[in-house]
Design a protein around this motif. Structure first.
Motif, PDB file in Angstrom:
ATOM      1  N   ASN A   1    -112.609 -60.988  48.996  1.00  0.00           N
ATOM      2  CA  ASN A   1    -112.311 -60.727  50.393  1.00  0.00           C
ATOM      3  C   ASN A   1    -111.054 -61.506  50.783  1.00  0.00           C
ATOM      4  O   ASN A   1    -111.113 -62.575  51.371  1.00  0.00           O
ATOM      5  CB  ASN A   1    -113.496 -61.124  51.280  1.00  0.00           C
ATOM      6  CG  ASN A   1    -113.312 -60.651  52.700  1.00  0.00           C
ATOM      7  OD1 ASN A   1    -112.306 -60.041  53.032  1.00  0.00           O
ATOM      8  ND2 ASN A   1    -114.280 -60.942  53.539  1.00  0.00           N
ATOM      9  N   ARG A   2    -109.907 -60.929  50.413  1.00  0.00           N
ATOM     10  CA  ARG A   2    -108.628 -61.554  50.764  1.00  0.00           C
ATOM     11  C   ARG A   2    -107.581 -60.464  50.975  1.00  0.00           C
ATOM     12  O   ARG A   2    -107.693 -59.355  50.433  1.00  0.00           O
ATOM     13  CB  ARG A   2    -108.182 -62.550  49.715  1.00  0.00           C
ATOM     14  CG  ARG A   2    -107.802 -61.969  48.387  1.00  0.00           C
ATOM     15  CD  ARG A   2    -107.154 -63.032  47.482  1.00  0.00           C
ATOM     16  NE  ARG A   2    -106.504 -62.407  46.366  1.00  0.00           N
ATOM     17  CZ  ARG A   2    -107.069 -62.201  45.193  1.00  0.00           C
ATOM     18  NH1 ARG A   2    -108.297 -62.607  44.970  1.00  0.00           N
ATOM     19  NH2 ARG A   2    -106.399 -61.606  44.240  1.00  0.00           N
ATOM     20  N   ALA A   3    -106.592 -60.791  51.761  1.00  0.00           N
ATOM     21  CA  ALA A   3    -105.527 -59.839  52.081  1.00  0.00           C
ATOM     22  C   ALA A   3    -104.851 -59.347  50.808  1.00  0.00           C
ATOM     23  O   ALA A   3    -104.514 -60.144  49.924  1.00  0.00           O
ATOM     24  CB  ALA A   3    -104.511 -60.483  53.011  1.00  0.00           C
ATOM     25  N   GLY A   4    -104.684 -58.053  50.701  1.00  0.00           N
ATOM     26  CA  GLY A   4    -103.957 -57.464  49.580  1.00  0.00           C
ATOM     27  C   GLY A   4    -104.797 -57.096  48.378  1.00  0.00           C
ATOM     28  O   GLY A   4    -104.283 -56.486  47.436  1.00  0.00           O
ATOM     29  N   ALA A   5    -106.090 -57.440  48.363  1.00  0.00           N
ATOM     30  CA  ALA A   5    -106.923 -57.149  47.188  1.00  0.00           C
ATOM     31  C   ALA A   5    -107.056 -55.644  46.960  1.00  0.00           C
ATOM     32  O   ALA A   5    -106.931 -55.169  45.829  1.00  0.00           O
ATOM     33  CB  ALA A   5    -108.296 -57.798  47.329  1.00  0.00           C
TER      34      ALA A   5
END
Length: 152
Positions: A22-26
């Motif tokens: 759960n992180r930006a860009g994954a």
């Protein structure tokens, strides 16, 4: 007299459930990875939680995608889903749901796909009994899509 046997004209559509951090860009990184092998995302549903995201994907080349996921160690599962091509999104959706309800079969989850061949709206559904739901929808006159129809 026994009901007619419905023969499927293709392979069931295979959906992937991929666990992503759960992180930006994954999700963008996953789509870029698939695009390097000319695999297109045809359907997408994302379920977010605090630590991980589950992305449900319908892809243009599920066999190659599975090899990539295994090779890269990307956690995933697969299941067969029914994909219905709807003539009209509003009335067509309600008619589809009414037929499944009348047959007393449950839908576990559903989501729409990108517009398909002929620009039709498409709905992916995971149901409790795939073969039974396919028979109900086919005998009710719905156009079902198979992996061969979606792989471009």
């Amino acid at each position: 007299m026994e009901p007619p046997v419905i023969v499927e004209p293709g392979s069931p559509v295979r959906q992937f459930a991929v666990m992503l951090p759960n992180r930006a860009g994954a999700l963008a990184a996953l789509v870029k990875l698939l695009r390097t092998s000319a695999i297109e995302v045809l359907g997408l549903s994302v379920q977010d939680s605090r630590d991980a995201t589950i992305a449900r994907l319908i892809l243009s080349d599920p066999d190659t995608a599975e090899h990539i996921f295994i090779e890269k160690g990307i956690p995933h599962t697969t299941c067969d889903v029914i994909v219905v091509a709807l003539r009209e999104s509003g009335p067509g959706l309600l008619q589809c749901l009414d037929h499944l309800m009348g047959a007393e079969t449950n839908i576990d989850f559903a989501y729409s796909l990108m517009p398909g061949p002929e620009g039709r709206s498409m709905l992916a559904m995971h149901v409790e009994d795939y073969e039974f739901a396919v028979t109900v929808l086919q005998t009710s006159g719905f156009k079902l899509m198979y992996q061969e129809d979606l792989s471009r």
